[in-house]
Design an enzyme around this catalytic site. Structure first.
Site, PDB file in Angstrom:
ATOM      1  N   GLY A   1      34.858  82.777  37.751  1.00 45.37           N
ATOM      2  CA  GLY A   1      34.948  84.181  37.805  1.00 45.37           C
ATOM      3  C   GLY A   1      33.396  84.723  38.218  1.00 45.37           C
ATOM      4  O   GLY A   1      32.474  84.056  37.506  1.00 45.37           O
TER       5      GLY A   1
ATOM      6  N   SER B   1      52.845  79.366  41.220  1.00 44.31           N
ATOM      7  CA  SER B   1      52.406  79.158  42.818  1.00 44.31           C
ATOM      8  C   SER B   1      53.471  78.347  43.440  1.00 44.31           C
ATOM      9  O   SER B   1      54.272  77.905  42.896  1.00 44.31           O
ATOM     10  CB  SER B   1      51.000  78.040  42.573  1.00 44.31           C
ATOM     11  OG  SER B   1      50.968  77.325  43.933  1.00 44.31           O
TER      12      SER B   1
ATOM     13  N   TYR C   1      48.436  70.327  39.112  1.00 46.57           N
ATOM     14  CA  TYR C   1      48.423  71.693  39.186  1.00 46.57           C
ATOM     15  C   TYR C   1      49.768  72.245  39.541  1.00 46.57           C
ATOM     16  O   TYR C   1      50.220  73.436  38.633  1.00 46.57           O
ATOM     17  CB  TYR C   1      47.448  72.023  40.377  1.00 46.57           C
ATOM     18  CG  TYR C   1      47.640  73.620  40.980  1.00 46.57           C
ATOM     19  CD1 TYR C   1      46.790  74.576  40.251  1.00 46.57           C
ATOM     20  CD2 TYR C   1      48.353  73.985  41.897  1.00 46.57           C
ATOM     21  CE1 TYR C   1      46.829  75.748  40.677  1.00 46.57           C
ATOM     22  CE2 TYR C   1      48.537  75.543  42.044  1.00 46.57           C
ATOM     23  CZ  TYR C   1      47.679  76.300  41.630  1.00 46.57           C
ATOM     24  OH  TYR C   1      47.747  77.657  41.849  1.00 46.57           O
TER      25      TYR C   1
HETATM   26  C1  UD1 Z   1      48.019  76.205  48.977  1.00 44.02           C
HETATM   27  C2  UD1 Z   1      47.162  76.457  47.855  1.00 44.02           C
HETATM   28  C3  UD1 Z   1      47.420  75.254  46.931  1.00 44.02           C
HETATM   29  C4  UD1 Z   1      48.763  75.217  46.656  1.00 44.02           C
HETATM   30  C5  UD1 Z   1      49.524  75.032  47.961  1.00 44.02           C
HETATM   31  C6  UD1 Z   1      50.944  75.132  47.685  1.00 44.02           C
HETATM   32  C7  UD1 Z   1      45.085  77.530  48.643  1.00 44.02           C
HETATM   33  C8  UD1 Z   1      43.657  77.640  48.618  1.00 44.02           C
HETATM   34  N1  UD1 Z   1      45.920  76.347  48.100  1.00 44.02           N
HETATM   35  O1  UD1 Z   1      47.499  75.010  49.640  1.00 44.02           O
HETATM   36  O2  UD1 Z   1      46.598  75.769  45.667  1.00 44.02           O
HETATM   37  O3  UD1 Z   1      49.026  73.862  46.018  1.00 44.02           O
HETATM   38  O4  UD1 Z   1      49.111  76.195  48.848  1.00 44.02           O
HETATM   39  O5  UD1 Z   1      51.740  75.166  48.924  1.00 44.02           O
HETATM   40  O6  UD1 Z   1      45.726  78.705  48.650  1.00 44.02           O
HETATM   41  N2  UD1 Z   1      42.999  73.583  56.739  1.00 44.02           N
HETATM   42  C9  UD1 Z   1      42.561  72.869  58.083  1.00 44.02           C
HETATM   43  N3  UD1 Z   1      41.111  73.163  58.145  1.00 44.02           N
HETATM   44  C10 UD1 Z   1      40.571  73.410  57.071  1.00 44.02           C
HETATM   45  C11 UD1 Z   1      41.070  74.165  55.744  1.00 44.02           C
HETATM   46  C12 UD1 Z   1      42.515  73.846  55.639  1.00 44.02           C
HETATM   47  O7  UD1 Z   1      43.002  72.712  58.901  1.00 44.02           O
HETATM   48  O8  UD1 Z   1      39.240  73.327  57.050  1.00 44.02           O
HETATM   49  C13 UD1 Z   1      44.699  73.388  56.891  1.00 44.02           C
HETATM   50  C14 UD1 Z   1      45.187  72.585  55.865  1.00 44.02           C
HETATM   51  O9  UD1 Z   1      45.367  71.031  56.141  1.00 44.02           O
HETATM   52  C15 UD1 Z   1      46.835  73.096  55.653  1.00 44.02           C
HETATM   53  C16 UD1 Z   1      46.458  74.685  55.699  1.00 44.02           C
HETATM   54  O10 UD1 Z   1      45.169  74.543  56.594  1.00 44.02           O
HETATM   55  O11 UD1 Z   1      47.404  72.576  56.372  1.00 44.02           O
HETATM   56  C17 UD1 Z   1      46.353  75.341  54.622  1.00 44.02           C
HETATM   57  O12 UD1 Z   1      45.326  74.873  53.732  1.00 44.02           O
HETATM   58  P1  UD1 Z   1      44.861  75.721  52.476  1.00 44.02           P
HETATM   59  O13 UD1 Z   1      44.147  76.860  52.427  1.00 44.02           O
HETATM   60  O14 UD1 Z   1      44.031  74.547  51.791  1.00 44.02           O
HETATM   61  O15 UD1 Z   1      46.145  75.948  51.444  1.00 44.02           O
HETATM   62  P2  UD1 Z   1      47.281  74.815  51.219  1.00 44.02           P
HETATM   63  O16 UD1 Z   1      47.026  73.403  51.596  1.00 44.02           O
HETATM   64  O17 UD1 Z   1      48.496  75.545  52.012  1.00 44.02           O
END
Ligand code: UD1
Length: 307
Positions: free
Chosen positions: A38, A121, A145
């Site tokens: 935070g 979550s 988590y």
């Molecule tokens: C999110 C939650 C996670 C939870 C999950 C449950 C966040 C930050 N994380 O993960 O705590 O366990 O939902 O469903 O909210 N991606 C890219 N490029 C990047 C980063 C990410 O392509 O540089 C893609 C990832 O591969 C994924 C998607 O974007 O497919 C979302 O990624 P992210 O924001 O990390 O969240 P989740 O994996 O959905």
């Protein structure tokens, strides 16, 4: 005047927005935060209207002191990264499960009537592929988590049954908005992409970019918390917080490029280990029971954030 609301993790992303909204509605607030992730800056504009305790939810004594005289507890403190919890399971466990236990236990010990609204979550659904994800579906956590959030939900049910402690668990889907950290490899995709686009860096899409997410804007997450406070009767309750609409990562990149007026093509890499392919919430329960609907679709949320 005595604070009537405690926000744990009040200096964090969701917590600090909650603080803003509650102060706007003239509630008296106390914040408990250990300031590990935070930021003081998230609270400085409200400093004089708040009681701020630097303390840790892992410490029952600190929690006991923090909940004194409050009627509502918004419990947002925790270890926020699912992938990082695989590397650091003990820290994650202590923050998320022991931390949440301490909140419930402190309420029980003090014989307090405080009600708890806490951050769960979408991660709890884990390996469940029955879309849209409804609260009645079984949970198959895939990382510490997710397990801890799911266990915290069950603890809430138990504490209601045994000790009549009332609570609402809100299963947040993919939240985005101002103050979300962009600096870590575990940051949410939207804050990470915005940061990279602003710096002129190339985006990396993991996999084919056709994976979907249900992105929910921070303002909607805050209104869901407020509705939970105002409308949920005593008991142990559980709701998805999402939009009920999903967007592919490729679509997300296009929307961001349009708003930020950049055209640099993203690069594609192999998919991230343990990545869920499709995510989409069923939001009928929260809509029917609380009359809550999301007001911000992705385009509106992004424009509001980046205006
Ligand atoms: C999110 C939650 C996670 C939870 C999950 C449950 C966040 C930050 N994380 O993960 O705590 O366990 O939902 O469903 O909210 N991606 C890219 N490029 C990047 C980063 C990410 O392509 O540089 C893609 C990832 O591969 C994924 C998607 O974007 O497919 C979302 O990624 P992210 O924001 O990390 O969240 P989740 O994996 O959905």
């Amino acid at each position: 005047m005595q604070p009537n609301i405690l926000v744990t993790g009040g200096a964090g992303f969701v917590g600090s927005h909650l603080v803003d909204a509650l102060i706007n509605q003239d509630y008296n607030l106390r914040v408990l935060d250990n300031f590990s992730t935070g930021q003081w800056e998230n609270l400085t504009h409200n400093n004089d209207k708040l009681e701020i305790i630097k303390g840790d939810v892992r410490d029952l004594e600190s929690v006991m002191a923090a909940i004194k005289n409050v009627k509502w507890i918004f419990h947002q403190a925790g270890f926020v990264s699912a992938p990082l919890s695989i590397k650091q399971p003990q820290i994650s466990f202590e923050n998320n499960l022991l931390g949440t236990f301490n909140i419930f236990e402190a309420v029980r010990r003090q014989g307090s009537l405080a009600r708890i609204i806490f951050a769960s979550s979408a991660a709890v659904y884990g390996d469940n592929h029955s879309l849209p994800l409804h609260e009645n579906l079984p949970c198959f956590p895939l990382n510490p988590y997710a397990f801890e959030k799911n266990a915290a939900e069950q603890l809430a049910v138990l504490y209601e049954r045994l000790y009549k402690v009332s609570s609402v668990a809100l299963r947040y889907f993919n939240i985005y908005g101002p103050r979300q950290s962009a600096s870590s490899p575990y940051s949410g995709v939207i804050s990470k992409f915005i940061d990279q686009l602003k710096k002129g860096e190339k985006l990396t899409i993991y996999g084919d970019g056709e994976q979907t997410r249900d992105f929910v804007y921070i303002n909607d997450v805050i209104s869901a918390n407020l509705e939970a406070m105002k409308k949920v009767p005593p008991g142990a309750h559980l709701f998805n917080v999402a939009t009920g609409k999903s967007v592919t990562i490729n679509q997300l990149v296009k929307s961001l490029q349009k708003i930020l007026k950049t055209v640099m093509a993203p690069q594609y890499q192999s998919s991230r280990e343990g990545d869920i392919y499709r995510s989409l919430a069923d939001i009928s329960k929260i809509s029917e029971q609380l009359g809550w609907y999301p007001k911000w679709d992705l385009a509106q949320g992004l424009s509001d954030w980046l205006r």
